[in-house]
Design an enzyme around this catalytic site. Structure first.
Site, PDB file in Angstrom:
ATOM      1  N   ARG A 158       2.478  -6.561   8.794  1.00 25.73           N
ATOM      2  CA  ARG A 158       1.799  -5.414   9.406  1.00 25.73           C
ATOM      3  C   ARG A 158       2.413  -5.056  10.752  1.00 25.73           C
ATOM      4  O   ARG A 158       2.486  -3.875  11.111  1.00 25.73           O
ATOM      5  CB  ARG A 158       0.300  -5.683   9.501  1.00 25.73           C
ATOM      6  CG  ARG A 158      -0.394  -5.488   8.147  1.00 25.73           C
ATOM      7  CD  ARG A 158      -1.797  -5.967   8.145  1.00 25.73           C
ATOM      8  NE  ARG A 158      -2.560  -5.482   6.986  1.00 25.73           N
ATOM      9  CZ  ARG A 158      -3.723  -6.000   6.607  1.00 25.73           C
ATOM     10  NH1 ARG A 158      -4.265  -7.002   7.282  1.00 25.73           N
ATOM     11  NH2 ARG A 158      -4.347  -5.528   5.560  1.00 25.73           N
ATOM     12  N   GLU A 165      -9.849  -9.811  -8.071  1.00 31.18           N
ATOM     13  CA  GLU A 165      -8.902  -8.718  -7.825  1.00 31.18           C
ATOM     14  C   GLU A 165      -7.715  -8.781  -8.790  1.00 31.18           C
ATOM     15  O   GLU A 165      -7.242  -7.742  -9.271  1.00 31.18           O
ATOM     16  CB  GLU A 165      -8.455  -8.755  -6.355  1.00 31.18           C
ATOM     17  CG  GLU A 165      -9.620  -8.411  -5.421  1.00 31.18           C
ATOM     18  CD  GLU A 165      -9.290  -8.517  -3.937  1.00 31.18           C
ATOM     19  OE1 GLU A 165      -8.163  -8.888  -3.571  1.00 31.18           O
ATOM     20  OE2 GLU A 165     -10.196  -8.215  -3.131  1.00 31.18           O
ATOM     21  N   ASN A 225      -2.134   0.320   6.639  1.00 30.16           N
ATOM     22  CA  ASN A 225      -1.611  -0.932   7.200  1.00 30.16           C
ATOM     23  C   ASN A 225      -0.760  -1.749   6.233  1.00 30.16           C
ATOM     24  O   ASN A 225      -0.733  -2.973   6.284  1.00 30.16           O
ATOM     25  CB  ASN A 225      -2.758  -1.760   7.798  1.00 30.16           C
ATOM     26  CG  ASN A 225      -3.837  -2.075   6.793  1.00 30.16           C
ATOM     27  OD1 ASN A 225      -3.716  -1.716   5.630  1.00 30.16           O
ATOM     28  ND2 ASN A 225      -4.876  -2.762   7.230  1.00 30.16           N
ATOM     29  N   TYR A 243     -12.513  -1.335  -4.025  1.00 28.16           N
ATOM     30  CA  TYR A 243     -13.066  -1.541  -2.676  1.00 28.16           C
ATOM     31  C   TYR A 243     -14.595  -1.430  -2.652  1.00 28.16           C
ATOM     32  O   TYR A 243     -15.170  -1.127  -1.596  1.00 28.16           O
ATOM     33  CB  TYR A 243     -12.456  -0.535  -1.698  1.00 28.16           C
ATOM     34  CG  TYR A 243     -11.065  -0.898  -1.222  1.00 28.16           C
ATOM     35  CD1 TYR A 243     -10.854  -2.004  -0.386  1.00 28.16           C
ATOM     36  CD2 TYR A 243      -9.949  -0.148  -1.580  1.00 28.16           C
ATOM     37  CE1 TYR A 243      -9.578  -2.349   0.057  1.00 28.16           C
ATOM     38  CE2 TYR A 243      -8.673  -0.486  -1.140  1.00 28.16           C
ATOM     39  CZ  TYR A 243      -8.502  -1.581  -0.320  1.00 28.16           C
ATOM     40  OH  TYR A 243      -7.246  -1.922   0.129  1.00 28.16           O
ATOM     41  N   HIS A 256      -2.270  -5.292   1.424  1.00 29.79           N
ATOM     42  CA  HIS A 256      -3.623  -5.835   1.206  1.00 29.79           C
ATOM     43  C   HIS A 256      -3.488  -7.284   0.761  1.00 29.79           C
ATOM     44  O   HIS A 256      -2.527  -7.640   0.079  1.00 29.79           O
ATOM     45  CB  HIS A 256      -4.343  -5.057   0.093  1.00 29.79           C
ATOM     46  CG  HIS A 256      -5.547  -5.770  -0.439  1.00 29.79           C
ATOM     47  ND1 HIS A 256      -6.784  -5.681   0.155  1.00 29.79           N
ATOM     48  CD2 HIS A 256      -5.697  -6.646  -1.482  1.00 29.79           C
ATOM     49  CE1 HIS A 256      -7.645  -6.450  -0.514  1.00 29.79           C
ATOM     50  NE2 HIS A 256      -7.005  -7.039  -1.509  1.00 29.79           N
ATOM     51  N   LYS A 289       0.819  -1.214   0.000  1.00 29.72           N
ATOM     52  CA  LYS A 289       0.000   0.000   0.000  1.00 29.72           C
ATOM     53  C   LYS A 289       0.864   1.281   0.000  1.00 29.72           C
ATOM     54  O   LYS A 289       2.066   1.226   0.293  1.00 29.72           O
ATOM     55  CB  LYS A 289      -0.925  -0.018   1.228  1.00 29.72           C
ATOM     56  CG  LYS A 289      -2.014  -1.097   1.161  1.00 29.72           C
ATOM     57  CD  LYS A 289      -2.993  -0.942   2.330  1.00 29.72           C
ATOM     58  CE  LYS A 289      -4.108  -1.963   2.264  1.00 29.72           C
ATOM     59  NZ  LYS A 289      -5.100  -1.777   3.358  1.00 29.72           N
ATOM     60  N   PHE A 301     -15.354   3.857   6.974  1.00 32.60           N
ATOM     61  CA  PHE A 301     -13.987   4.217   6.588  1.00 32.60           C
ATOM     62  C   PHE A 301     -13.790   4.229   5.071  1.00 32.60           C
ATOM     63  O   PHE A 301     -12.673   4.397   4.586  1.00 32.60           O
ATOM     64  CB  PHE A 301     -12.984   3.262   7.237  1.00 32.60           C
ATOM     65  CG  PHE A 301     -13.243   1.802   6.954  1.00 32.60           C
ATOM     66  CD1 PHE A 301     -12.796   1.206   5.785  1.00 32.60           C
ATOM     67  CD2 PHE A 301     -13.937   1.027   7.878  1.00 32.60           C
ATOM     68  CE1 PHE A 301     -13.045  -0.121   5.525  1.00 32.60           C
ATOM     69  CE2 PHE A 301     -14.185  -0.318   7.621  1.00 32.60           C
ATOM     70  CZ  PHE A 301     -13.736  -0.892   6.440  1.00 32.60           C
ATOM     71  N   ARG A 335      -2.341 -14.006   3.846  1.00 28.51           N
ATOM     72  CA  ARG A 335      -2.965 -13.314   4.980  1.00 28.51           C
ATOM     73  C   ARG A 335      -2.187 -13.595   6.275  1.00 28.51           C
ATOM     74  O   ARG A 335      -2.070 -12.723   7.147  1.00 28.51           O
ATOM     75  CB  ARG A 335      -4.439 -13.693   5.105  1.00 28.51           C
ATOM     76  CG  ARG A 335      -5.279 -13.121   3.949  1.00 28.51           C
ATOM     77  CD  ARG A 335      -6.760 -13.259   4.186  1.00 28.51           C
ATOM     78  NE  ARG A 335      -7.224 -12.391   5.248  1.00 28.51           N
ATOM     79  CZ  ARG A 335      -7.598 -11.115   5.102  1.00 28.51           C
ATOM     80  NH1 ARG A 335      -7.520 -10.531   3.909  1.00 28.51           N
ATOM     81  NH2 ARG A 335      -8.035 -10.426   6.122  1.00 28.51           N
ATOM     82  N   THR A 353      -5.490  -6.996  10.559  1.00 29.34           N
ATOM     83  CA  THR A 353      -5.792  -5.700   9.942  1.00 29.34           C
ATOM     84  C   THR A 353      -5.239  -4.544  10.773  1.00 29.34           C
ATOM     85  O   THR A 353      -4.648  -3.603  10.235  1.00 29.34           O
ATOM     86  CB  THR A 353      -7.329  -5.538   9.797  1.00 29.34           C
ATOM     87  OG1 THR A 353      -7.857  -6.692   9.138  1.00 29.34           O
ATOM     88  CG2 THR A 353      -7.682  -4.287   9.014  1.00 29.34           C
TER      89      THR A 353
HETATM   90  P1  GDP Z   1      -8.091  -6.661   5.596  1.00 30.85           P
HETATM   91  O1  GDP Z   1      -8.721  -7.754   4.772  1.00 30.85           O
HETATM   92  O2  GDP Z   1      -7.243  -7.195   6.735  1.00 30.85           O
HETATM   93  O3  GDP Z   1      -7.332  -5.665   4.752  1.00 30.85           O
HETATM   94  O4  GDP Z   1      -9.285  -5.861   6.333  1.00 30.85           O
HETATM   95  P2  GDP Z   1     -10.769  -5.435   5.876  1.00 30.85           P
HETATM   96  O5  GDP Z   1     -11.198  -6.183   4.644  1.00 30.85           O
HETATM   97  O6  GDP Z   1     -11.628  -5.530   7.092  1.00 30.85           O
HETATM   98  O7  GDP Z   1     -10.637  -3.893   5.527  1.00 30.85           O
HETATM   99  C1  GDP Z   1     -10.068  -3.471   4.315  1.00 30.85           C
HETATM  100  C2  GDP Z   1      -9.170  -2.292   4.579  1.00 30.85           C
HETATM  101  O8  GDP Z   1      -9.969  -1.215   5.028  1.00 30.85           O
HETATM  102  C3  GDP Z   1      -8.131  -2.493   5.680  1.00 30.85           C
HETATM  103  O9  GDP Z   1      -6.957  -3.131   5.248  1.00 30.85           O
HETATM  104  C4  GDP Z   1      -7.861  -1.075   6.115  1.00 30.85           C
HETATM  105  O10 GDP Z   1      -6.944  -0.435   5.223  1.00 30.85           O
HETATM  106  C5  GDP Z   1      -9.216  -0.430   5.957  1.00 30.85           C
HETATM  107  N1  GDP Z   1      -9.924  -0.422   7.244  1.00 30.85           N
HETATM  108  C6  GDP Z   1     -10.548  -1.455   7.880  1.00 30.85           C
HETATM  109  N2  GDP Z   1     -11.080  -1.069   9.046  1.00 30.85           N
HETATM  110  C7  GDP Z   1     -10.798   0.259   9.160  1.00 30.85           C
HETATM  111  C8  GDP Z   1     -11.071   1.251  10.139  1.00 30.85           C
HETATM  112  O11 GDP Z   1     -11.702   0.992  11.171  1.00 30.85           O
HETATM  113  N3  GDP Z   1     -10.597   2.500   9.882  1.00 30.85           N
HETATM  114  C9  GDP Z   1      -9.922   2.829   8.753  1.00 30.85           C
HETATM  115  N4  GDP Z   1      -9.487   4.082   8.550  1.00 30.85           N
HETATM  116  N5  GDP Z   1      -9.617   1.921   7.804  1.00 30.85           N
HETATM  117  C10 GDP Z   1     -10.062   0.663   8.006  1.00 30.85           C
END
Ligand code: GDP
Length: 138
Positions: free
Chosen positions: A103, A127, A113, A50, A116, A10, A58, A86, A92
């Site tokens: 991470r 994707e 973070n 997304y 992805h 990222k 968010f 993962r 996350t």
């Molecule tokens: P991942 O699969 O571990 O990447 O997590 P998710 O699919 O739940 O979320 C996708 C992405 O959205 C995450 O990698 C973060 O960059 C972002 N994200 C998720 N939760 C939050 C949050 O509470 N706040 C913010 N700012 N970004 C978030």
């Protein structure tokens, strides 16, 4: 078809100069890089990527961040690639990520973070196809 997943280094990690270190970790963990490129997404491209998160609180922050600077998109191959990638990424929220994960080492916050990874084989195919044509997979 061999197991594939989709990953992104990222904008926060690219900006901080961690790209090379993260690629080293990917190769050391046994992934074969089938495709890779540096891109700078438009806001519209980030919103399309997304789309499943549209409506989450968010979403705006996430898509602005992902289109704020270049990132590295990758198709990665390994047995059990989706879970393996993962596992290497970690949780996350970097505050909850295990020692030894990307991470834990490279991420700043739950929003920025570092990496992805696809959450299922089905989404990995979608994707990969969002960013790469078949001819770009080597
Ligand atoms: P991942 O699969 O571990 O990447 O997590 P998710 O699919 O739940 O979320 C996708 C992405 O959205 C995450 O990698 C973060 O960059 C972002 N994200 C998720 N939760 C939050 C949050 O509470 N706040 C913010 N700012 N970004 C978030």
């Amino acid at each position: 078809m061999n197991d594939l997943t989709f990953g992104i280094i990222k904008p926060d990690a690219v900006r901080a100069g961690h790209t090379g270190k993260i690629i080293d970790r990917i190769i050391a963990d046994g992934f074969r890089i089938r495709a890779m490129k540096l891109i700078h997404m438009t806001l519209e491209e980030a919103e399309g990527f997304y789309a499943v998160h549209r409506g989450r609180p968010f979403f705006t922050e996430l898509t602005r961040f992902m289109s704020s600077a270049p990132c590295v998109v990758m198709a990665l191959e390994k047995e059990g690639a989706v879970k393996a990638w993962r596992d290497l990424m970690g949780a996350t929220d970097p505050a909850k990520a295990d020692e030894g994960t990307l991470r834990k080492e490279f991420a700043n916050s739950i929003g920025e973070n570092a990496v992805h990874g696809s959450d299922s084989e089905e989404n990995a195919q979608i994707e990969i196809a969002y960013f790469f044509s078949q001819i770009e997979l080597v």
